[in-house]
Write a protein that holds these residues in place. Structure first.
Motif, PDB file in Angstrom:
ATOM      1  N   HIS C  77       0.850  -1.197   0.000  1.00 49.30           N
ATOM      2  CA  HIS C  77       0.000   0.000   0.000  1.00 49.30           C
ATOM      3  C   HIS C  77       0.885   1.247   0.000  1.00 49.30           C
ATOM      4  O   HIS C  77       2.015   1.225   0.462  1.00 49.30           O
ATOM      5  CB  HIS C  77      -0.950  -0.005   1.195  1.00 49.30           C
ATOM      6  CG  HIS C  77      -0.257   0.087   2.518  1.00 49.30           C
ATOM      7  ND1 HIS C  77       0.168  -1.024   3.218  1.00 49.30           N
ATOM      8  CD2 HIS C  77       0.108   1.150   3.270  1.00 49.30           C
ATOM      9  CE1 HIS C  77       0.752  -0.643   4.333  1.00 49.30           C
ATOM     10  NE2 HIS C  77       0.740   0.662   4.401  1.00 49.30           N
ATOM     11  N   MET C  81      -1.577   4.874  -4.819  1.00 52.18           N
ATOM     12  CA  MET C  81      -2.242   6.167  -4.627  1.00 52.18           C
ATOM     13  C   MET C  81      -1.354   7.323  -5.054  1.00 52.18           C
ATOM     14  O   MET C  81      -1.847   8.388  -5.411  1.00 52.18           O
ATOM     15  CB  MET C  81      -2.722   6.316  -3.170  1.00 52.18           C
ATOM     16  CG  MET C  81      -1.620   6.419  -2.142  1.00 52.18           C
ATOM     17  SD  MET C  81      -2.353   6.374  -0.449  1.00 52.18           S
ATOM     18  CE  MET C  81      -0.879   6.729   0.531  1.00 52.18           C
ATOM     19  N   ASP C 100      -4.897   0.563  -1.263  1.00 49.17           N
ATOM     20  CA  ASP C 100      -5.026   2.017  -1.322  1.00 49.17           C
ATOM     21  C   ASP C 100      -6.435   2.539  -1.586  1.00 49.17           C
ATOM     22  O   ASP C 100      -6.816   3.599  -1.095  1.00 49.17           O
ATOM     23  CB  ASP C 100      -4.081   2.582  -2.397  1.00 49.17           C
ATOM     24  CG  ASP C 100      -2.637   2.534  -1.948  1.00 49.17           C
ATOM     25  OD1 ASP C 100      -2.367   1.971  -0.858  1.00 49.17           O
ATOM     26  OD2 ASP C 100      -1.764   3.039  -2.680  1.00 49.17           O
ATOM     27  N   HIS C 117      -3.706   9.402   3.241  1.00 48.15           N
ATOM     28  CA  HIS C 117      -4.010   9.034   1.863  1.00 48.15           C
ATOM     29  C   HIS C 117      -3.639  10.210   0.970  1.00 48.15           C
ATOM     30  O   HIS C 117      -4.052  11.342   1.214  1.00 48.15           O
ATOM     31  CB  HIS C 117      -5.490   8.694   1.711  1.00 48.15           C
ATOM     32  CG  HIS C 117      -5.759   7.817   0.525  1.00 48.15           C
ATOM     33  ND1 HIS C 117      -5.635   8.273  -0.768  1.00 48.15           N
ATOM     34  CD2 HIS C 117      -6.104   6.518   0.433  1.00 48.15           C
ATOM     35  CE1 HIS C 117      -5.912   7.283  -1.594  1.00 48.15           C
ATOM     36  NE2 HIS C 117      -6.198   6.199  -0.900  1.00 48.15           N
TER      37      HIS C 117
END
Lengths: 344, 344, 344, 344
Positions: C77, C81, C100, C117
């Motif tokens: 992860h 993103m 993500d 994020h």
């Protein structure tokens, strides 16, 4: 009651030494060292020991160890040879489970371990800790080189034949299969279960450090230069070594004579079990116990196949170290070593 | 020194009883029976025992067993209940590792084991051999019903909460994972390695014989009717049971209070190890030893998860049987049971 | 024929994507990236691919990927993103096998993944790539969040019950068992065979990242806030997830009705196989194939147990990603996914 | 499109044939027989096949099979030789995965299989189905003896050296390791997981049925009488054979020359993969695929070690049978055999 220390206690030989030494009636484990884990409880790292010890790892130096009676080195190679001179001078007896004192030739050590030997003068003093072959030497020594796991299984399997001068010098083959614990308690990608389970692979086929160790011992007992093709394989299991040994007899002998040779050679040995001729020892029958089970085959006249099975962490490492301790102190050799294998 | 017999010694509980009883300082194993193997050396069937015993299997009848002090039944259900009346009358004490005397209700036995109980009159005399809960009863009894492997792990995990009346009656779940040795030493297709390795499967989800046993014990200690959803799974491993237990608290309590409850409940118990709150016991840390390791979680307020790990053949069978023996004779409860788990 | 790339191809999802995509009739794998292995042949790292590809790992930047039709992220992860905005802007479609874009709430992502994020604006555009539930959304999206392995098994097992509004909101439990490959191709001590074989252990019992993912999806299909106690366990096996799911019905229903509910719900689904009522799917029956096998039990009235088995690397990762690819391009959903499981 | 039958479909070679033949573009599996399971759905016995076939086992006699194009025998030895004459007479081509037609000498068959050969007249017509060595014979034959699993791995490893006349006649050793599936889908005590997992054991060391098969083929290609010491071992894994082969060169040759010999010999073979010199193939890299991976070592001048790895159920059985089918019908040899190994 003697006081012992374990240097480098975070590996599998470390925890296995503790399993055997904590209940040993003549031993107090006074110190266990680890730089990385210093200050931590041993049973924090190894929950199997909960309720059996309050020991903590310590980061003591060589000096702090000088009051002990015996030190076990459960370290990678290179550590014991640095610390040995001072400790021996202080009167401590050493049992080294690493490779530092297994080869009598410092040049050979350098060749296979890619490191100069820092204490070559000690090499002649070291005994090779395979009691079934060198009990008297061990008893008189203060520095015991505990054999490698593969060399233990291979040497005990070939020894009676070579001592009796029955094998042709050429063509000895040791095809060996080991559980993954033999590679140590170390985070290597090739050892994770998805890489090592449900699969077999050979390794080091073109050359492995245990070959010179095997050849030195076999040559010594044969009184001649012995070469062995040694092929280790990684098995999808935790413990155990199975050595499949091939040799050719100078002249055929009966299966009975072959069996007698081994039966008599090991009759007085508490930790070598010669099975009936033609049987097949499995490593599960030695799990957790200090025993080498051997069986003989002669599929065609003159072609001998010896099967030899040990637990790599017991007779191949920690158990043999305790056996050597018992020899050093002239205790009954099976003191603290009477565990029955865990089956299934 | 007492003389004991093992009836039905060719299974895994048989060989495990021998591993524990042969070195037991107060016990002589005088007899081990098997119809199929009568006359054969025990170490022929179980080479792990080579060097540790010269016993042979015998096909003796009940009469021949009457001179013994204690008999362990390591048989399938149905055998002990046939032989028990005569042996008890002769003054022999019985520890039954089968299911014959675990349920106090003969009708329930018949329902789950598809067989009428032949000695229902003995059921009230039988103690349920979970010493941590019923030590006094066991001590006074001559017929001990050794608990099932799953019930041992489940009951020890739920007991402190139920004794303290903290759990809601509904919604108890025991999701259990067992090694294949729990299915016994028997040639069944589903157990061969290519069928059972590298795979997980549930079985008996709609109903398993250990459920009524679990529910009877839990109901008894709760003083109320307790139902449990019990789901066993077959794991690709040899030994070990891991019980994952779910329950809801009547009202939330702190993690500390939860931990204290268990810590205090089992403080004096040599064979129950309560780990720090939030840890995860793995079955490898109990391999070969008579111990149940327990850890507690409360992922959300009021939702308790208890993790409970045992070796199904030791604390789940033979070890617990020896523990019961020690209780019967008022010996130290860990006599002959101090084995350190084999790790790795 | 479309041209696809795989970002982060050195893990198990990487090699599994290659196994499925190389023979896919509509796909050319044009690029596979790895910083550490750049320049190396892929079949050097994964000898299973010898003879099937001449691809080398490359260290291309996002720019070099913009000419591709689809990119699969097989990365930890945090990578997808970062790269997604630019690639989406360039018209590339993305199938992200990492976490993500699985959670719709950036705050929840930050809480569980300990990282802000970086592309929260994209979250509403992401479809959740479980075609059996969200096929239409996936078809219309350019960014597919491929579900986690556990959430796939759990969600498919609970979905029919929750869609039909049959389950009590409280008390949902997902007791899950996973093979070690689920932990990735990474050198961690706890994953080496001597640490993970022949043992079972729970982990993350107090909280695991897949719980919020499961709960978001289940809440969405239930139209209500659903909480699940999710307990993952590490099994001594390579592949496979077995989810044992517990729920209580608002009111009892017949086993037949329960079975019908699932049978009809998944009748048109090529990759969900509803076994006869009361059976027990084992993970070995899905090894290597893109299928989820489900079986139902109702041990006591109102207590439902759903068993759900997948291969974590196929229906739980790479296979589902290919299924999503097929959905995106409106190809037959089983294109390139017709592999029969490898049994034994 | 041809119509084929499988006689004896309840074993591992049966289900593996189905895995390969059901998707084969030129084959329809019309019949699969089993006396014990007659009338049952095949996917009831093998749930891995659910969704891939509606076949049922049938108990048809030889007569019912006469309309088929090809019959695969996946039976124990003794069945094919009874049924072959009539079927051959009816024009059916036979591929026998059992041992009935592997040895050209009926007396040798009787000696090793303890049974008179019932169709010795057919032996000269049988081709030995190792396409890499005998492709032309196979193409012209109507009765193909599919080689044993061990012989496949051993023969492919020794062949280039023996064809070139480079090896000394004496001293050939084949130390072989097999997964448990090689013992078949059969309820034998020694195969259950608690007996076979986490352990290694040799078997049949004094003599195994595959030895005469190996020796016949090697002697044939060497044009001289070749003896091999063949030692099989049971490994704790499901699939895979690893053959470790030892031989001595008449005179040393360079590693490059050795490598070239193998590389050129197998350059056109789609199913033999010669690794770079000095590598170590693991069985996991061939899991599920019809390939033999070979690597060469020369640890000391003149001492050659060949490592040869196959999946015993694919290149060692069902895959090779399909390869032979492709040869028989002059289809591309890899038709239906392009599976990429399942790794991890």
């Amino acid at each position: 009651m003697i006081r012992v220390g374990i240097v480098g206690g975070t590996g599998y030989t470390g925890v296995e030494l503790l399993r055997l030494l904590l209940p040993h009636p003549e031993v107090e484990v006074a110190v266990i060292t680890s730089r990385g884990e210093a200050g931590q409880r041993v049973d924090g790292l190894f929950p199997s020991l909960r309720g059996h010890t309050d020991l903590k790892f310590s980061a003591v130096s060589g000096k702090d160890l000088q009051g002990l009676d015996v030190i076990f080195f459960a370290t990678p190679h290179g550590v014991a040879m640095e610390m040995a001179p001072e400790l021996l001078a202080a009167g401590v007896r050493l049992i080294d489970l690493s490779a530092d004192f297994r080869l009598s030739d410092a040049a050979l050590f350098a060749e296979w371990y890619h490191q100069e030997h820092s204490s070559p003068a000690l090499l002649p003093q070291a005994s090779y800790g395979l009691p079934e072959l060198f009990r008297d030497e061990i008893r008189g020594s203060r520095l015991v080189a505990n054999p490698g796991c593969y060399p233990t299984a291979v040497t005990l399997g070939f020894a009676p034949l070579l001592e009796a001068g029955l094998l042709e010098a050429g063509g000895l083959i040791a095809d060996c299969k080991s559980g993954v614990s033999g590679a140590g308690r170390t985070a290597r990608l090739g050892l994770i279960l998805p890489e090592s389970a449900d699969s077999v692979t050979a390794y080091g086929v073109s050359g492995h450090r245990h070959r010179p160790e095997i050849e030195e011992t076999l040559s010594r007992i044969a009184g001649a230069d012995i070469q062995v093709q040694f092929t280790p394989h990684l098995m999808p299991m935790i413990r155990g070594i199975h050595a499949t040994l091939y040799g050719r007899l100078h002249k055929p002998m009966s299966n009975e004579a072959l069996q007698d040779l081994f039966a008599q050679r090991y009759a007085q040995e508490p930790f070598v079990d010669v099975l009936p001729f033609g049987e097949h020892p499995s490593t599960r029958t030695v799990r957790g116990a200090n025993v080498c089970r051997i069986a003989l085959h002669q599929p065609r006249p003159g072609q001998v196949v010896v099967l030899s099975a040990i637990d790599n962490l017991v007779k191949g490492a920690a158990g043999q170290a305790v056996q050597n301790l018992n020899v050093l102190f002239a205790w009954p050799e099976n003191l603290g070593l009477a565990q029955i294998p865990l089956l299934p």
